[in-house]
Design a protein around this motif. Structure first.
Motif, short mmCIF file in Angstrom:
data_model
loop_
_atom_site.label_atom_id
_atom_site.label_comp_id
_atom_site.label_asym_id
_atom_site.label_seq_id
_atom_site.Cartn_x
_atom_site.Cartn_y
_atom_site.Cartn_z
N ARG A 1 2.49 -0.89 6.19
CA ARG A 1 2.41 0.53 5.79
C ARG A 1 3.71 1.27 6.09
NH1 ARG A 1 -2.59 3.38 4.85
NH2 ARG A 1 -2.00 4.80 3.15
N THR B 1 0.85 -1.19 0.00
CA THR B 1 0.00 0.00 0.00
C THR B 1 0.89 1.24 0.00
OG1 THR B 1 -1.67 -1.19 1.28
CG2 THR B 1 -1.83 1.21 1.24
N GLU C 1 -0.57 8.31 14.91
CA GLU C 1 0.08 7.16 14.29
C GLU C 1 1.31 6.69 15.06
OE1 GLU C 1 -1.07 5.50 11.89
OE2 GLU C 1 -2.60 6.80 11.02
N LYS D 1 1.88 6.55 3.70
CA LYS D 1 0.92 7.49 4.27
C LYS D 1 1.68 8.72 4.76
CE LYS D 1 -2.85 7.85 7.63
NZ LYS D 1 -3.66 7.12 8.63
N ASP E 1 -0.34 -3.52 8.93
CA ASP E 1 -0.96 -3.32 7.62
C ASP E 1 0.08 -3.07 6.52
OD1 ASP E 1 -0.14 -0.89 8.53
OD2 ASP E 1 -2.08 0.10 8.38
#
Length: 548
Positions: free
Chosen positions: A54, A25, A39, A28, A52
């Motif tokens: 990320r 993904t 976060e 971010k 995840d």
């Protein structure tokens, strides 16, 4: 914020630095301190999250260090943590454990040392294989006079053949030069098996933090910490109850050169070091399940050749006292469009005929595990009682049996599952509990459970020591012997007791139990429970496996 769009456009290019087939993904970007706090990105300008897969990036901090032009370097580095080192939570856990062994009394630094070690492999790969400007990123972060920082930077200078003082500050002592040379060779020797060098790297780092005069500038090193809380939000990892320790430089008898078994306390420490927020019962459950899996054996089951086969014979009026799922709604509707329970509802009636099918009848397990003060706490040390119970209970679940587990200690002091269940998590959470009090066998549970004969056969298994004599010697309002005898008869699946006894042939209660039909298995040490659990099926059921 224009650089963010540029970085987003380079994401696929950064993935291809590692492989054409890597899919993650996109990163971010965090635009405010509030987002960073939410976060968990507070010190470093970048971090990874294994839950995840990320990559997290702080827009504000990237700008403050003037790193806007290094998209591939930073994105490639963070992706490297996901696909190369550590790659997954289990490998991260192993590195943390090895580092804990190499740095006694400095375990609060473990995550940092592991992070720096992983960075060395990733950055060297990106520099040598992809020719990225990794040294310029560190130049942007600035030089430090700290000995550890200079040792770390000198390692990069040697790996990439950079002139001295490119990344380091001032004149470096011989120890720093020697340590950096050792680590640079280590990085090149173990690029595909980096766990082999972890113990030695941590041992080299240890002196830099030992003593009052060797405290690193925490702010400078925190900038690089992108795997500190990589396990946040995840469950405890599997596959790390044993870890292989290797060392070329610092061999230590009993630690290096072989696999070392973790204790539950060490496993818990590892989880906390990775940011895993799980309570002790969850961590202990995962530990013993993982520990038990290699030992699982088929649990005994009764096989009945020529089992009766049911055939539909017709319908009969459904009685309101019967389960509602027995109603044949189709036939009831045909009989009367207006459904009146007990008047127009019918149920199917079945007869039996012989067949060649073999009916399997799993035997349920009623397990009683002693948890008095003479037993180890399974949450701190490896408890072979808990492990044996886990092996047998999980084996029972594999063949369709239901299990009830009772953890018992003093009078009225017991923990029991909600009846006979098939939920392995609930079973192991009871098994991994601890009382550590007196000793008093819970006769009331035997009495209540076996007032009537159960529909399926049950095997009663008790794991204890000489404290089993409280089964008969405690003060109880009804005859203990009658209760125990009745339970064994009603269970109809046999009863076993595995006991650590000081004098197996001189305990009158044990002798009496054996004479009344209980199979007694005396053991010398708790480690003997592992062999008992593996032999449990054969010793009890092979001779009577098929019932006609």
């Amino acid at each position: 914020m224009d650089f963010v769009k540029v970085w987003e456009s380079k994401w696929n290019e950064a993935l291809k630095l590692w492989s054409d087939y890597v899919k993650l993904t996109p990163a971010k970007f965090l635009f405010s301190e509030y987002e960073e706090k939410e976060e968990g990105l507070t010190a470093s300008f970048a971090a990874i999250r294994l839950k995840d897969h990320r990559v997290l990036l702080s827009v504000k901090q990237i700008k403050s260090y003037q790193l806007e032009d290094y998209a591939l370097e930073i994105l490639g580095h963070e992706i490297g943590h996901h696909v190369y080192c550590p790659g997954d939570l289990a490998d991260q856990a192993k590195l943390i454990y090895i580092t804990n062994l190499a740095m006694p009394r400095l375990n609060h630094l473990t995550s940092m040392i592991v992070n720096i070690y992983e960075d060395l492999f990733i950055n060297d790969h990106l520099k040598k294989q992809n020719h990225l400007r990794m040294e310029e990123v560190y130049q942007k972060l600035g030089k430090q006079k700290d000995p550890f920082w200079n040792f770390y930077m000198r390692t990069y200078e040697l790996l990439w053949a950079l002139p001295s003082s490119t990344l380091t500050e001032g004149s470096l002592c011989d120890q720093i030069q020697s340590d950096a040379a050792l680590v640079s060779r280590m990085i090149r020797n173990f690029p595909n098996d980096w766990a082999k060098g972890m113990f030695d790297f941590a041992s080299i780092c240890f002196p830099y933090f030992f003593g009052e005069n060797n405290q690193i500038n925490s702010n400078s090193i925190k900038i690089l910490m992108d795997t500190i809380d990589a396990g946040k939000g995840m469950t405890p990892p599997s596959g790390i109850t044993e870890v292989e320790i290797s060392s070329e430089l610092f061999p230590m008898d009993g630690i290096t050169g072989s696999k070392k078994a973790l204790t539950p306390a060490e496993y818990s420490t590892i989880c906390k070091s990775m940011g895993i927020e799980a309570d002790i019962s969850e961590i202990t459950y995962r530990y013993y399940k993982d520990k038990a899996l290699p030992y699982l054996v088929p649990f005994p089951e009764r096989k009945t050749p020529g089992a009766k086969e049911e055939i539909l014979e017709g319908n009969d009026l459904w009685d309101p006292g019967s389960p509602i799922e027995k109603i044949n709604w189709m036939e009831s509707t045909i009989k009367s469009p207006i459904i009146i329970p007990g008047y127009t509802t019918v149920e199917d009636v079945y007869g039996e005929t012989t067949s060649n099918e073999i009916k399997v009848n799993p035997i349920d397990l009623d397990l009683f595990v002693d948890c008095s003060g003479s037993m180890p706490n399974p949450q701190n040390d490896l408890s072979y009682l808990t492990l044996a119970g886990a092996i047998i209970a999980l084996s029972a679940l594999k063949t369709g049996s239901s299990v009830r587990v009772t953890l018992w200690s003093g009078e009225k002091e017991f923990l029991v599952t909600d009846g006979f269940i098939k939920n392995e998590k609930e079973i192991l959470k009871v098994l991994t509990g601890y009382f550590g009090g007196g000793t008093c066998f819970p006769l009331e549970l035997l009495e209540d459970q076996y007032k009537v004969e159960p529909k399926r056969k049950r095997h009663i298994l008790v794991i204890s020591d000489d404290g089993i004599d409280t089964m008969f010697t405690q003060s109880y309002p009804r005859d203990p012997r009658a209760i125990v005898k009745n339970a064994l008869e009603k269970a109809n699946g046999g009863g076993s007791m595995v006991l650590q006894l000081y004098q197996p042939n001189k305990n009158p209660v044990v002798i009496e139990l054996q004479q009344s039909g209980w199979e007694i298995y005396p053991i010398q040490t708790w480690t003997d429970l592992i062999k008992f659990s593996k032999d449990f099926v054969e010793r009890n059921y092979v001779r009577n496996q098929a019932l006609r």
